[in-house]
Design an enzyme around this catalytic site. Structure first.
Site, short mmCIF file in Angstrom:
data_model
loop_
_atom_site.label_atom_id
_atom_site.label_comp_id
_atom_site.label_asym_id
_atom_site.label_seq_id
_atom_site.Cartn_x
_atom_site.Cartn_y
_atom_site.Cartn_z
N ARG A 161 65.33 66.58 -24.44
CA ARG A 161 66.42 67.54 -24.65
C ARG A 161 66.89 68.20 -23.35
O ARG A 161 66.12 68.84 -22.64
CB ARG A 161 66.03 68.59 -25.69
CG ARG A 161 64.97 69.54 -25.27
CD ARG A 161 64.49 70.38 -26.45
NE ARG A 161 63.85 69.54 -27.45
CZ ARG A 161 62.99 70.00 -28.37
NH1 ARG A 161 62.70 71.28 -28.41
NH2 ARG A 161 62.45 69.19 -29.25
N ASP A 185 70.25 62.56 -37.74
CA ASP A 185 68.89 62.52 -38.25
C ASP A 185 68.08 63.78 -37.98
O ASP A 185 67.07 64.02 -38.62
CB ASP A 185 68.13 61.31 -37.66
CG ASP A 185 68.02 61.36 -36.13
OD1 ASP A 185 68.53 62.32 -35.52
OD2 ASP A 185 67.44 60.42 -35.55
N HIS A 186 68.52 64.62 -37.05
CA HIS A 186 67.69 65.74 -36.59
C HIS A 186 67.93 67.05 -37.35
O HIS A 186 67.11 67.97 -37.24
CB HIS A 186 67.94 66.01 -35.10
CG HIS A 186 67.04 65.24 -34.19
ND1 HIS A 186 66.93 63.87 -34.22
CD2 HIS A 186 66.18 65.66 -33.21
CE1 HIS A 186 66.07 63.48 -33.30
NE2 HIS A 186 65.60 64.55 -32.68
N ASP A 224 67.19 60.65 -26.60
CA ASP A 224 65.99 61.05 -27.34
C ASP A 224 64.81 60.40 -26.64
O ASP A 224 64.89 59.24 -26.24
CB ASP A 224 66.06 60.61 -28.80
CG ASP A 224 64.93 61.19 -29.61
OD1 ASP A 224 65.13 62.23 -30.27
OD2 ASP A 224 63.82 60.61 -29.60
N ARG A 277 53.91 62.94 -31.90
CA ARG A 277 53.79 64.11 -31.03
C ARG A 277 53.16 65.26 -31.82
O ARG A 277 53.51 65.48 -32.97
CB ARG A 277 55.19 64.49 -30.52
CG ARG A 277 55.22 65.48 -29.40
CD ARG A 277 56.61 65.54 -28.79
NE ARG A 277 56.84 64.43 -27.87
CZ ARG A 277 58.03 64.07 -27.41
NH1 ARG A 277 59.11 64.73 -27.79
NH2 ARG A 277 58.14 63.07 -26.55
N SER A 291 60.08 66.00 -25.26
CA SER A 291 61.43 65.59 -25.65
C SER A 291 62.37 65.48 -24.45
O SER A 291 62.18 66.14 -23.43
CB SER A 291 61.98 66.61 -26.65
OG SER A 291 63.37 66.51 -26.76
#
Length: 772
Positions: free
Chosen positions: A662, A118-119, A183, A465, A660
């Protein structure tokens, strides 16, 4: 009575166990069952030990303890070892997670795990073309993910299937479950009563490898909802209000638990919206108690068995009467008005009635350039049908949108259903552009061309965000967050000062009109249309699958282990950068065009801290090399130190690493030779990610000591030879003028995490143990 008769009678009167019923966790995993029996058994032990009422989050979290008999359980203090039910990864973070899993020497995941594409889909001209372009550009990444998931027994959702959090809600979330996801908006599943936490890829690898997940025992913030939601107020406004109350760090280390009679007026997908954006207040996760709206949603998504099973277990899917919370918030939904949050931070909350005045007072650009609805936060059928009702009313008065207007369906199922039911036609009829079922502009995957970089402008989104530059990489873009209803209405005004609850627009007939209250369906009356089948299950024969990684690729790179600690006291370490102010994971490891390198550590490390502000000069990505005296970019300076065999440190401000999940924001400083990140305070996920990669995550015992550090200092870190939990270290800051300061540093490392540091990383330690 004969002995056999007595035995039979005894068996007949034995109470049935909840675990006697086997209910699959999802329609895709027929051999993986919901384990309510573990929760039941664990809670029997915990209740005997704690002897007090439990909150819902405590029931679910403690119900997943690895060792309920011996586990220390103290909110905000203990480190819990937990057994999650499942793992979810999105494609940008899954690359590194799978590369790490491959390094751990396992042949299959220990728990059900899915990967979602999806990213990597950039919004450009529209859904169909953007999706095909992404498939072409990202072919080697998608091939790697498809083959790696097949090899290790994971479910794979292909590009176009939708956003991870919507796919999870539609197919995998269940009341009382515990899930971790790579995520930060994984808490979306709290809308179905699941404790779902965003983590770094290394945490996901642990759970996939059968190792308990470690979490600091969360505190619990109770939000009591009274009244009833109606009119222009939506579930999104609940979390916009809560964000204003708690701020971006007010939820750190806590689970936000919603309760009270007002819950009954929220849809399941509305509850998911609230939980999703809970990530913006730093919360470990958010969740709602099991209720009839969850039953309706489970039934609508063909999970009748799970709905019935949860109803049988309902006593453990709500909080106990009299349970105590660490903080209490009261919100009357009948009095709550729509809110708009921003710009530049998701906790600057302004009620709609005061927003126009605030726009003028703050001199925010009044013209609204783009209105964007959808994303993982607000793309349900209910959201889309309410927004379509607003768009249809405008169309009935002959209006087209004045701002650009984009629509992002959250999943192929939602897209297909709103196409069938006419909402997409309504949006397109008024000038809207339907984007791919993907994250798109919400994460910076937006090829925006209507303004120049640096040009001040305003956009409004229904996303979660809005940090500086996040959506379009333009630091001058003022991004505001609101409900899809407010965003859609504003698209027709083209003006930030428009209040659809009281202001009028001029129709094509020249007459003024005011929007009616939005209306829509909680669930599609004709049921969901699944659309295209985009799921790839693991093959029966996994042994013959070869994982696709080209050694010459600039997108993927197999990992090499980090060096273990050399056992020496670090001395004369240069400060790479002293960061001033907000430093999110977007500042540390930028998204947007850098997403394509998420599977290649060497390449993505070229974005290290390029968005962070240097306290020395107030500029981003311009730091002094302490050996040459020349100014260069942050990653180039770090690479220079690494080439000379010199370790370095970063000094940071409050809530360092928010945003995030990440883990690249932790991998990159480790890869480029960093030893320690020393800050006033950390965001939870980032602190854990740093520890996992063998970095020292340290905080100033006295936050004011941040001011004693000068950017050109050299520092020693004393005390590592006796590194132990709850034992402070000492920073010696040696200034250029020959003076020095000795500063106390705190940390939250436990024994196991200290072993990660000594081994070089958690993965190193895992691989060593796997060989023994």
């Amino acid at each position: 009575m004969r002995p056999l008769q007595r035995l039979a009678a005894g068996l007949a009167t034995a109470a049935p166990r909840i675990g006697d019923t086997k209910v699959p966790m999802s329609l895709f995993e027929k051999d993986a069952y919901i384990n309510y029996q573990r929760i039941e058994d664990n809670l029997a032990v915990i209740r005997e030990r704690l002897r007090r009422p439990l909150t819902l989050s405590e029931k679910i979290v403690y119900g997943h303890l690895d060792d309920p008999h011996n586990q220390d359980v103290e909110r905000g203090v203990s480190y819990l070892k937990l057994r999650p039910d499942r793992v979810a990864c999105q494609d940008a973070t899954a690359q590194m997670a799978l590369l790490q899993f491959m390094s751990a020497g396992m042949d299959t995941a220990a728990v059900p795990t899915t990967v979602h594409c999806d990213h990597l889909i950039e919004a450009q001209v529209g859904g169909v073309k953007d999706l095909q372009r992404a498939i072409d550009i990202n072919k080697e990444v998608y091939d790697f993910l498809a083959t790696a998931t097949a090899k290790y027994g994971l479910g794979f959702w292909k590009p176009g299937s939708g956003i991870i959090h919507q796919i999870i809600l539609e197919n995998y979330a269940f009341p009382g479950g515990l899930m971790i996801g790579t995520d930060s908006h994984t808490p979306n599943a709290g809308g179905l009563g699941m404790v779902a936490c965003g983590v770094g890829g290394a945490d996901a690898v642990d759970v996939m490898a059968g190792i308990p997940w470690e979490l600091k025992c969360p505190k619990v913030i109770g939000v009591n909802l009274t009244g009833k939601i109606s009119g222009w107020t939506t579930p999104k406004d609940v979390i916009l209000k809560v964000a204003g109350i708690l701020t971006v760090k007010g939820g750190t280390g806590a689970i936000v638990e919603y309760r009270g009679p007002g819950v009954e007026s929220l849809s399941c997908t509305g509850m998911a919206t609230i939980c999703n954006m809970g990530a913006e207040i730093g919360a470990t996760t958010s969740l709602f108690p099991f209720n009839r709206r969850m039953v309706d949603y489970l039934n609508a998504t063909k999970r009748h068995e799970i709905a019935q099973y949860a109803q049988r277990f309902a006593h453990n899917l709500t909080g106990d009467e009299g349970a105590e919370y660490d903080q209490n918030i009261e919100i009357n939904l009948s009095e709550l008005e729509p809110h708009i949050n921003g710009p530049f931070t998701p906790d600057l909350a302004t009620p709609l009635s005061k927003f126009a005045t605030e726009v003028k007072k703050s001199k925010w650009p009044e013209e609204l350039k783009v209105a964007l609805i959808g994303s993982c936060t607000n793309s349900s059928y209910e959201d889309m049908s309410r927004s379509a009702s607003i768009a249809q009313e405008a169309a009935d008065h002959g209006l087209q949108v004045k701002s650009k207007f984009t629509i992002t369906p959250g999943s192929e199922q939602v897209r297909s259903t709103i196409e069938r039911d006419g909402q997409i036609g309504v949006f397109e009829n008024v000038g809207g552009l339907v984007l791919a079922n993907a994250c798109g502009p919400c994460i910076g995957q937006w090829d925006r061309r209507d303004v120049k970089k640096g040009e001040p402008n305003s956009i409004i989104t229904s996303y979660n965000r809005n940090f500086t530059g996040r959506n379009d990489a333009n630091p001058a873009t003022h991004a505001f967050v609101a409900s899809p209803d407010i965003v859609t209405a504003m698209a027709f005004a083209g003006d930030l000062t428009f209040n659809p609850m009281k202001d009028t627009l001029i129709g094509a007939d020249g007459k003024p009109f005011k929007f009616s209250d939005p209306s829509g369906f909680e669930l599609p009356p004709r049921g969901y249309d699944p659309g295209q089948d985009t799921f790839q299950p693991p093959p029966a024969d996994r042994a013959s699958v070869n994982v696709a990684v080209d050694p010459k690729s600039d997108r993927l790179q197999l990992l090499q282990p980090f060096e273990p600690w050399d056992g020496k006291t670090p001395t004369d370490l240069p400060i790479l950068i002293k960061v001033k102010g907000k430093c999110t994971t977007d500042h540390i490891s930028a998204g947007g065009p850098w997403l394509k390198y998420r599977g290649h550590l060497q390449n993505i490390s070229q974005n290290l801290l390029i968005g962070a502000i240097n306290s020395e000069n107030g500029e981003p990505n311009k730091v002094k090399n302490q050996f040459t005296g020349e100014y260069d970019s942050v990653p180039q300076t770090a690479a220079y130190y690494k080439s000379k065999g010199v370790k370095w440190v970063v000094i940071g401000d409050h809530n360092y690493g928010e945003g995030s999940s990440r883990e690249h924001a932790a991998l990159e400083p480790r890869y480029l030779g960093g030893l320690a990140i020393i800050v006033r305070s950390f965001a939870r996920i980032h602190e854990t990610n740093l520890k996992k990669q063998g970095m020292l995550a340290l905080t100033f015992t006295n936050p004011e000591d941040y001011d004693k550090i000068r950017p050109d200092d050299k520092v020693d870190i004393l005390g590592l030879e006796s590194f132990a939990p709850d034992k402070n270290l000492t920073l010696v800051a040696k200034h250029v003028d020959g003076t020095k300061d000795e500063i106390s540093l705190s940390h939250s490392f436990n024994e196991g995490q200290i072993e990660w540091f000594k081994a070089g990383s958690a993965l190193n330690l895992m691989a060593t143990k796997a060989k023994q």
